[in-house]
Design a protein around this motif. Structure first.
Motif, PDB file in Angstrom:
ATOM      1  N   ASN A  73     -46.404  14.475   0.738  1.00 35.64           N
ATOM      2  CA  ASN A  73     -47.567  14.425   1.629  1.00 35.64           C
ATOM      3  C   ASN A  73     -47.295  13.662   2.912  1.00 35.64           C
ATOM      4  N   GLU A  74     -46.056  13.227   3.080  1.00 34.97           N
ATOM      5  CA  GLU A  74     -45.711  12.422   4.248  1.00 34.97           C
ATOM      6  C   GLU A  74     -45.164  13.279   5.377  1.00 34.97           C
ATOM      7  N   ARG A  75     -45.797  13.119   6.540  1.00 34.30           N
ATOM      8  CA  ARG A  75     -45.308  13.794   7.740  1.00 34.30           C
ATOM      9  C   ARG A  75     -44.039  13.083   8.198  1.00 34.30           C
ATOM     10  N   ILE A  76     -42.993  13.846   8.421  1.00 31.73           N
ATOM     11  CA  ILE A  76     -41.701  13.250   8.756  1.00 31.73           C
ATOM     12  C   ILE A  76     -41.618  12.863  10.228  1.00 31.73           C
ATOM     13  N   ILE A  77     -40.641  12.017  10.508  1.00 28.47           N
ATOM     14  CA  ILE A  77     -40.245  11.699  11.880  1.00 28.47           C
ATOM     15  C   ILE A  77     -38.882  12.353  12.061  1.00 28.47           C
ATOM     16  N   PRO A  78     -38.705  13.175  13.070  1.00 25.18           N
ATOM     17  CA  PRO A  78     -37.412  13.847  13.263  1.00 25.18           C
ATOM     18  C   PRO A  78     -36.306  12.869  13.654  1.00 25.18           C
ATOM     19  N   GLN A  79     -35.108  13.127  13.166  1.00 19.96           N
ATOM     20  CA  GLN A  79     -33.933  12.358  13.568  1.00 19.96           C
ATOM     21  C   GLN A  79     -33.723  12.557  15.060  1.00 19.96           C
ATOM     22  N   GLU A  80     -33.529  11.478  15.766  1.00 21.11           N
ATOM     23  CA  GLU A  80     -33.310  11.560  17.208  1.00 21.11           C
ATOM     24  C   GLU A  80     -32.002  12.290  17.495  1.00 21.11           C
ATOM     25  N   GLY A  81     -32.019  13.121  18.509  1.00 21.35           N
ATOM     26  CA  GLY A  81     -30.808  13.795  18.947  1.00 21.35           C
ATOM     27  C   GLY A  81     -30.614  15.186  18.388  1.00 21.35           C
ATOM     28  N   ASP A  82     -31.208  15.509  17.269  1.00 20.04           N
ATOM     29  CA  ASP A  82     -31.180  16.851  16.669  1.00 20.04           C
ATOM     30  C   ASP A  82     -29.818  17.372  16.244  1.00 20.04           C
ATOM     31  N   PHE A  83     -28.769  16.590  16.328  1.00 20.97           N
ATOM     32  CA  PHE A  83     -27.468  17.134  15.949  1.00 20.97           C
ATOM     33  C   PHE A  83     -27.423  17.521  14.474  1.00 20.97           C
ATOM     34  N   TYR A  84     -27.983  16.665  13.614  1.00 15.53           N
ATOM     35  CA  TYR A  84     -27.967  16.940  12.183  1.00 15.53           C
ATOM     36  C   TYR A  84     -29.313  17.428  11.654  1.00 15.53           C
ATOM     37  N   GLY A  85     -30.360  17.291  12.414  1.00  8.74           N
ATOM     38  CA  GLY A  85     -31.666  17.787  11.988  1.00  8.74           C
ATOM     39  C   GLY A  85     -32.283  17.020  10.835  1.00  8.74           C
ATOM     40  N   GLY A  86     -31.950  15.745  10.690  1.00  9.61           N
ATOM     41  CA  GLY A  86     -32.474  14.943   9.592  1.00  9.61           C
ATOM     42  C   GLY A  86     -33.956  14.649   9.706  1.00  9.61           C
ATOM     43  N   TRP A  87     -34.557  14.436   8.549  1.00  8.27           N
ATOM     44  CA  TRP A  87     -35.995  14.124   8.460  1.00  8.27           C
ATOM     45  C   TRP A  87     -36.153  12.688   7.966  1.00  8.27           C
ATOM     46  N   ILE A  88     -36.834  11.864   8.749  1.00  7.25           N
ATOM     47  CA  ILE A  88     -37.039  10.460   8.404  1.00  7.25           C
ATOM     48  C   ILE A  88     -38.392  10.285   7.732  1.00  7.25           C
ATOM     49  N   THR A  89     -38.382   9.619   6.583  1.00  8.04           N
ATOM     50  CA  THR A  89     -39.599   9.242   5.867  1.00  8.04           C
ATOM     51  C   THR A  89     -39.628   7.714   5.799  1.00  8.04           C
ATOM     52  N   LYS A  90     -40.804   7.163   5.505  1.00  5.67           N
ATOM     53  CA  LYS A  90     -40.968   5.702   5.595  1.00  5.67           C
ATOM     54  C   LYS A  90     -40.115   4.914   4.603  1.00  5.67           C
ATOM     55  N   ASN A  91     -39.573   5.559   3.574  1.00 10.58           N
ATOM     56  CA  ASN A  91     -38.735   4.875   2.600  1.00 10.58           C
ATOM     57  C   ASN A  91     -37.290   4.686   3.064  1.00 10.58           C
ATOM     58  N   LEU A  92     -36.909   5.331   4.168  1.00 10.85           N
ATOM     59  CA  LEU A  92     -35.523   5.284   4.639  1.00 10.85           C
ATOM     60  C   LEU A  92     -35.274   4.078   5.533  1.00 10.85           C
ATOM     61  N   LYS A  93     -34.112   3.491   5.334  1.00 11.58           N
ATOM     62  CA  LYS A  93     -33.691   2.362   6.148  1.00 11.58           C
ATOM     63  C   LYS A  93     -32.492   2.793   6.964  1.00 11.58           C
ATOM     64  N   GLY A  94     -32.504   2.447   8.257  1.00 10.49           N
ATOM     65  CA  GLY A  94     -31.422   2.790   9.161  1.00 10.49           C
ATOM     66  C   GLY A  94     -30.564   1.587   9.444  1.00 10.49           C
ATOM     67  N   PRO A  95     -29.977   1.551  10.642  1.00 14.92           N
ATOM     68  CA  PRO A  95     -30.213   2.454  11.761  1.00 14.92           C
ATOM     69  C   PRO A  95     -29.644   3.848  11.508  1.00 14.92           C
ATOM     70  N   PHE A  96     -30.198   4.823  12.251  1.00 14.25           N
ATOM     71  CA  PHE A  96     -29.847   6.217  12.087  1.00 14.25           C
ATOM     72  C   PHE A  96     -28.968   6.681  13.229  1.00 14.25           C
TER      73      PHE A  96
END
Length: 161
Positions: free
Chosen positions: A129-152
């Motif tokens: 149910n969580e709206r993702i935050i897109p990975q900056e730069g789009d090279f890999y197309g990753g989806w960031i959710t609040k449980n993830l720790k970076g930096p990315f």
């Protein structure tokens, strides 16, 4: 179990290289201009050091009437040759918004023909149910959710991490 509350804390720096492919129990969705592009409870995710997960949808979960094959092709040392798709919803045109590996290689054969979507190019994308935050730069197309720790990796200046 598809709520974002079920997502366990993860550091992208604990992800392996070469990347790990794993099933996800979470519902995945991509929506644009109010139209569902893809929706599944049977997806995969790829986890690679320093990147948020990239999610893959089985072909039967995608509304193919909205996709148009693009001329773009890229190569991944792990998965092989990627084909891209433009997405058309009404008068909205999303260039190279989705990609797949029609003949994925090695450990990634289970995602052959599955599609992945750049979260940044669509109005909404969800893990559970969580709206993702897109990975900056789009090279890999990753989806960031609040449980993830970076930096990315992905933002300007991170190309050689």
């Amino acid at each position: 179990m598809s709520n974002s509350e079920d997502l366990k804390e993860e550091s992208v720096w604990d992800y392996p290289r070469p990347p790990r492919l794993e099933k996800t129990k979470h519902r995945l969705r991509v929506i644009h201009r109010g139209k569902v592009i893809a929706d599944t409870k049977d997806g995969y995710r790829i986890l690679e050091t320093s990147h948020p997960p990239t999610y893959y949808f089985p072909p039967e979960s995608v509304d193919w009437s909205l996709l148009r094959e693009s001329k773009r092709k890229t190569f991944c040392e792990f998965k092989g040759v990627a084909s891209y798709y433009n997405v058309v919803v009404g008068d909205a045109f999303v260039e190279n918004g989705a990609w797949c590996y029609p003949e994925a290689t090695g450990l990634y054969k289970p995602i052959a023909g599955y599609l992945s979507f750049y979260g940044s190019k669509f109005d909404e994308a969800y893990v559970g149910n969580e709206r993702i935050i897109p990975q900056e730069g789009d090279f890999y197309g990753g989806w960031i959710t609040k449980n993830l720790k970076g930096p990315f990796k992905g933002a300007p200046g991170t190309g050689f991490w």
